[in-house]
Motif scaffolding. Structure first.
Motif, short mmCIF file in Angstrom:
data_model
loop_
_atom_site.label_atom_id
_atom_site.label_comp_id
_atom_site.label_asym_id
_atom_site.label_seq_id
_atom_site.Cartn_x
_atom_site.Cartn_y
_atom_site.Cartn_z
N ILE A 21 -1.97 23.47 -23.49
CA ILE A 21 -2.04 22.79 -22.19
C ILE A 21 -1.03 23.42 -21.23
O ILE A 21 -1.34 23.70 -20.06
N TYR A 22 0.16 23.65 -21.75
CA TYR A 22 1.19 24.22 -20.89
C TYR A 22 0.78 25.60 -20.39
O TYR A 22 0.95 25.95 -19.22
N TRP A 23 0.20 26.38 -21.29
CA TRP A 23 -0.20 27.73 -20.91
C TRP A 23 -1.26 27.70 -19.82
O TRP A 23 -1.22 28.48 -18.86
N HIS A 24 -2.22 26.81 -19.96
CA HIS A 24 -3.24 26.70 -18.91
C HIS A 24 -2.60 26.33 -17.58
O HIS A 24 -2.97 26.85 -16.52
N PHE A 25 -1.61 25.44 -17.66
CA PHE A 25 -0.92 25.06 -16.43
C PHE A 25 -0.25 26.28 -15.79
O PHE A 25 -0.37 26.51 -14.58
N VAL A 26 0.42 27.08 -16.61
CA VAL A 26 1.10 28.26 -16.09
C VAL A 26 0.09 29.20 -15.43
O VAL A 26 0.35 29.77 -14.36
N ASP A 27 -1.07 29.34 -16.04
CA ASP A 27 -2.09 30.22 -15.47
C ASP A 27 -2.60 29.71 -14.14
O ASP A 27 -2.70 30.47 -13.16
N ILE A 28 -2.93 28.43 -14.11
CA ILE A 28 -3.48 27.89 -12.86
C ILE A 28 -2.44 27.99 -11.76
O ILE A 28 -2.75 28.35 -10.61
N MET A 29 -1.19 27.73 -12.13
CA MET A 29 -0.13 27.81 -11.14
C MET A 29 -0.04 29.24 -10.60
O MET A 29 0.20 29.44 -9.40
N PHE B 220 -8.39 32.09 -21.52
CA PHE B 220 -9.60 31.98 -22.34
C PHE B 220 -9.30 32.27 -23.80
O PHE B 220 -9.80 31.59 -24.70
N THR B 221 -8.47 33.28 -24.06
CA THR B 221 -8.15 33.55 -25.47
C THR B 221 -7.39 32.39 -26.09
O THR B 221 -7.56 32.07 -27.26
N MET B 222 -6.57 31.76 -25.29
CA MET B 222 -5.85 30.58 -25.78
C MET B 222 -6.84 29.49 -26.18
O MET B 222 -6.74 28.87 -27.24
N HIS B 223 -7.82 29.28 -25.31
CA HIS B 223 -8.83 28.27 -25.60
C HIS B 223 -9.59 28.62 -26.88
O HIS B 223 -9.84 27.77 -27.73
N TRP B 224 -9.89 29.90 -27.01
CA TRP B 224 -10.61 30.36 -28.20
C TRP B 224 -9.78 30.08 -29.45
O TRP B 224 -10.30 29.58 -30.46
N ALA B 225 -8.49 30.36 -29.38
CA ALA B 225 -7.62 30.12 -30.53
C ALA B 225 -7.65 28.65 -30.92
O ALA B 225 -7.78 28.30 -32.10
N LEU B 226 -7.56 27.79 -29.93
CA LEU B 226 -7.54 26.36 -30.23
C LEU B 226 -8.86 25.92 -30.86
O LEU B 226 -8.89 25.20 -31.87
N GLN B 227 -9.97 26.39 -30.27
CA GLN B 227 -11.27 26.02 -30.82
C GLN B 227 -11.39 26.52 -32.26
O GLN B 227 -11.95 25.84 -33.12
N SER B 228 -10.84 27.71 -32.52
CA SER B 228 -10.96 28.27 -33.87
C SER B 228 -10.23 27.42 -34.88
O SER B 228 -10.77 27.12 -35.95
N ILE B 229 -9.02 26.99 -34.55
CA ILE B 229 -8.30 26.22 -35.55
C ILE B 229 -8.96 24.86 -35.72
O ILE B 229 -8.98 24.30 -36.81
N LYS B 230 -9.59 24.37 -34.67
CA LYS B 230 -10.30 23.10 -34.82
C LYS B 230 -11.47 23.25 -35.78
O LYS B 230 -11.83 22.31 -36.47
#
Ligand code: HEM
Ligand SMILES: [Cu+2]
Lengths: 206, 649
Positions: free
Chosen positions: A187-195, A89-99
């Protein structure tokens, strides 16, 4: 051989390639990352397959898993799971912030994600040291170290990518228009988490 | 990851003509290149050793200095990484990671000015294609010499001059080199050169990744060869490396485990690159249904590679862990499941036989259509049968295990799916024949090899159908009949198509024409001696001679002697090829842009193609095989037409 090429093309000054025609709406880098993840899923797949063999197909598999007196540290790993999932979630937040152009939120998000990932990895190392069995203690241990170790290696790769984003971020790169360098590691990080969720539920819980 | 489009974000002031601030000696030693590759590899080897020893010391494991662990880590992981860094494969990424300015993708590594440029990290797909081909043919030569060596041993029953472990080592290394360092990457080499041109693309989607994938290959090859130096000799369990047999083997086996990882990583990266290139970089008008079949073939092959290769990576990891970390994935004593190895291995390796075949199908389609001057028969069905093979290929792996003691109920389903594959394969064969039907056939060297392929592949496919039927397989498994089958499909099949492709695109790659008479001589010598070598193996196999043996029953002595003589002729025929290629490359007659009057895009630019392939991306307006169809065109070249006029002037 090349002198011949020059004879034919003498006169022409090439300054660069013609821009390639974009024949798909998908971004090449995102597509590449997704295909790579597909391949990674198959790699995990081979590890799950061997797990399936030793535990389900194997007629001599122990009825209790892990065979007593050994135990998997389900609780510690559960906390670790929570850490890793939060970091998505924090990763997603970071991406949204830079967008949205919010630099400091972006940087904060990245650093928090990185620290959580690191905490996960360190916890796993400590878990290995205290787990009470070693790789030579039987098929259950092989599978345990195999799957968690493979996943740990992926966390390490993910952390490298995140670290790269952080360094570049602090050097002033990335903007609302150009954030591919954040999106792909994301994207890679989300993959690692789901895995991890899959690994956790099959190795520890099942 | 990077693409040819550049991110303006990264474009920072970089000197136009960047001159390194140091002298030539400094640059030789510290600049990217083979010299730096070698010493950084050495450095990383030492670092790897210290890392292993340090960790073992810290954990208090005894002995601290354990070669069985040090060699896999330091010699097969860190040293190769150091080598790659040294030659400069990571330079761009290291700049990127550290946040320093990177050059925009200006293709500064593009093209080769002298032969030395072929020994550097180069991002031009045409250079990489040739790097691949020269490297793979080198390993083909080495693998072939090994085969002649153990064929000499087999000329008579009993042991002549090899011992059993060396014999097994030679057989294993022969097959491993042929599969992982010749057939699979040679196809990647041809496709690297041809596919971007056929698509109307200036390069591959990720040029730097492309360069990296090439450089992983020599690492794998060197590891396989270096295993001969290991105490106990090279890996000797066949290219299949079955567990648990492989787990009690000497150190050489670890070289196999790790070599496969490097070769596998290389093919996965290339496959990713092809897929992204084919999906995102087709010229305007180049729909999927207008792509040449070679592109289709590489598209399906790449999907196979991306999906299946991780399984062989897994299988070799497990064996290696069992060997050096004492896990028990496949050792029954520790609760492992030995048969699991074969399932996981064949789940890759059956699809792998199609990885070794589909690109050849593509090459043959190009060659036959252009040399019969006819549109390919049933173009769409040809493409769809590739897709059919792609899916069916994943459902047949256990036909390699009919006698392995696997679950009985798996046999019949696997037999049915195996026989089903004959349908899409048959479609392809019949389409080639229909394409030839009433064509104006030009028996050029590539065409001869393509026709040789079709006939030999039919024989190999037929023996495949025999083997796919459980009752026959139970009798024929592990005999020379299998050896005959695999050589009809892999040599008469794949290798013939590689020869066809190399001859066909030789003028495009080098700008010079090969010698047609020598080419034909090469074909006939190969064709005849190939059959003389491998056809009798069907017979001795059915008579009961087991495969992978260094000694055999007296009764097979005569035929084995004949086979050995024929195999030497086969080896000699390759010399004709090498001579032809080398001397034509140096001083053959200058080739036309389009010597075969073919329609696909690579023939519409000069030979060799301009550095960025096209001055402007062409517009595709029709199918690629409309030979003899009045008024039909595949593409409109924009200023590319000018290049052609220069040629004819
Ligand atoms: C109609 C198509 C084919 C069928 C039905 C078929 C069937 C089989 C079967 C059943 C076996 C196992 C025999 C045994 O070990 O008892 C086998 C072995 C083998 N096939 Fe095929 N095959 C076909 C085409 C191909 C192609 C196109 C290739 C490669 C280009 C190939 C390469 C091999 C190899 C390398 C082996 C031996 C593996 C080993 O070392 O044990 N086959 N085939
Ligand atoms: Cu098969």
């Amino acid at each position: 051989m090349t002198s011949h090429a020059e004879a034919v093309h003498g006169g022409h000054e090439h300054h660069g390639p013609p821009p390639a025609h974009k024949s798909s709406r998908v971004d090449a880098r995102v597509l590449g990352m997704l295909l790579f993840i597909g391949s990674e899923i198959m790699l995990f797949g081979s590890f799950f397959t061997v797990y399936f063999f030793v535990r389900v197909v194997n007629p001599d598999a122990p009825s209790e898993w892990p065979p007593p007196p050994y135990e998997f540290p389900v609780f510690v790993a559960g906390i670790n799971t929570a850490i890793l999932v939060t970091s998505s979630f924090t990763m997603h937040w970071a991406l949204q912030s830079i967008k949205r152009g919010q630099r400091s939120a972006f940087l904060a998000g990245m650093v928090i994600t990185f620290v959580m990932g690191l905490a996960f990895l360190l916890t796993q190392v400590i878990e290995y040291l205290h787990v009470g069995f070693n790789t030579g203690d039987g098929a259950f241990a092989s599978v345990f170290f195999g799957l968690t170790g493979l996943h740990g290696a992926h966390v390490a790769v993910g952390l490298t990518l995140l670290g790269m984003v952080i360094i570049r971020g602090f050097r002033g790169h990335f903007s609302p228009e150009h954030h591919h360098g954040v999106e792909l590691p994301g994207i890679y990080w989300h993959f690692v988490d789901i895995m991890w969720i899959v690994v956790y539920s099959t190795v520890y819980l099942l | 990851m990077t693409t040819t489009q550049h991110e303006p974000e990264q474009v920072e002031a970089y000197p136009e003509h960047f001159e390194p601030p140091h002298g030539p000696t400094w640059r030789l030693i510290f600049g990217p290149g083979l010299v730096r590759g070698v010493w950084v590899a050495g450095l990383f080897f030492v670092l790897g050793m210290l890392l292993v020893a340090g960790l073992r010391f810290w954990w208090g494991w005894d002995p601290v200095w354990l070669w069985d662990v040090i060699l896999p880590i330091a010699g097969m992981v860190t040293a190769p990484i150091g080598f790659l860094g040294g030659i400069g494969a990571f330079d761009y990424w290291l700049h990127y990671i550290s946040g320093r300015p990177t050059r925009p993708e200006d293709h500064s590594g593009h093209g080769a000015r002298t032969w030395k440029d072929y020994f550097r990290v180069n991002t031009d797909h045409k250079v990489i294609g040739i790097q691949y081909l020269v490297t793979t043919f080198t390993f083909f030569t080495i693998g072939g010499l090994m085969a002649m060596f153990f064929r000499a041993e087999l000329a008579q029953p009993g042991l002549q001059f090899l011992d059993s472990q060396t014999f097994n080592g030679l057989v294993s290394a022969h097959a491993t080199l042929m599969i992982f360092l010749f057939i699979i990457p040679a196809f990647a080499g041809i496709a690297n050169f041809v596919v971007p041109l056929m698509l109307g693309a200036p390069d591959m989607a990720f040029p730097r990744l492309n360069a990296l994938s090439y450089w992983l290959l020599p690492i794998a090859g060197v590891l396989f060869l270096a295993s001969f130096l290991a105490p106990g000799g090279s890996f000797a369990t066949g290219w299949t490396g079955y567990a648990p047999l492989a787990e009690g083997q000497p150190l050489g086996q670890t070289f196999f485990n790790m070599g496969v990882q490097w070769a596998g990583a290389s093919s996965v990266m290339t496959a990713l690159n092809f897929l992204v290139t084919i999906i995102t970089m087709r010229a305007p008008g180049m729909t999927f249904w207008r792509m040449p079949l070679l592109v289709w073939a590489n598209f399906t092959t790449s999907l196979l590679v991306v999906i299946a290769t991780p399984f062989i990576a897994g299988s070799q990891f497990f064996v290696m862990f069992d060997r050096i970390m004492h896990t028990s994935f496949f050792t029954p004593e520790g609760g492992g499941y030995a048969l699991g190895y074969q399932h996981i291995f064949w789940f890759y390796s059956h699809p792998a036989v199609y990885i070794m075949m589909l690109p050849g199908f593509g090459i043959v389609s190009e060659v036959i259509s252009a040399n019969a001057r006819k549109p390919i028969f049933g173009y769409r069905l040809m493409a769809l049968s590739l897709v059919g093979i792609l899916f069916l290929g994943f459902s047949v792996w256990a036909h390699h295990m009919f006698v392995a003691g696997m679950a009985d109920w798996l046999r019949v389903p696997m037999m049915i799916t195996t026989l089903l594959i004959a349908i899409p394969t048959g479609i392809k064969v019949f389409s080639w024949i229909a394409t030839l039907w009433r064509g104006r056939i030009h028996l050029t060297t590539p065409m001869l090899f393509a026709l040789g392929f079709v006939t030999m592949f039919v024989i190999g496919g037929l023996s495949g159908i025999y083997l796919g039927s459980v009752p026959i397989d139970i009798a024929a498994s592990d005999t020379y009949f299998i050896v005959a089958h695999i050589h009809y499909v892999l040599f008469g099949g794949s290798v013939f198509t590689i020869f066809a492709g190399v001859y066909f695109w030789f003028p495009k790659m080098t700008g010079r024409m090969y010698d047609e008479r020598l080419g034909k001589l090469h074909f006939w010598l190969t064709f005849v001696s190939f059959n003389a070598t491998f056809f009798p193996m069907h017979y001795i196999g059915l008579r009961g001679m087991p495969r992978r043996v260094f000694d055999y029953d007296e009764a097979f002595g005569d035929l084995n002697f004949v086979i050995t003589i024929a195999s030497f002729v086969l080896g000699a025929s390759f010399v004709v090829f090498v001579y032809n290629v080398v001397q034509s490359w140096v001083r053959g007659p200058v080739a036309d842009a389009n010597p075969w009057r073919a329609h696909s895009l690579e023939w519409q630019v000069s030979s060799p193609p301009p550095i960025f392939n096209f001055d402007e991306i062409p517009q595709v307006v029709g199918g690629p095989y409309e030979y003899g169809v009045p008024g039909a065109r595949h593409a409109v070249m924009r200023s590319g037409e000018a290049a052609r006029e220069v040629q004819h002037a």
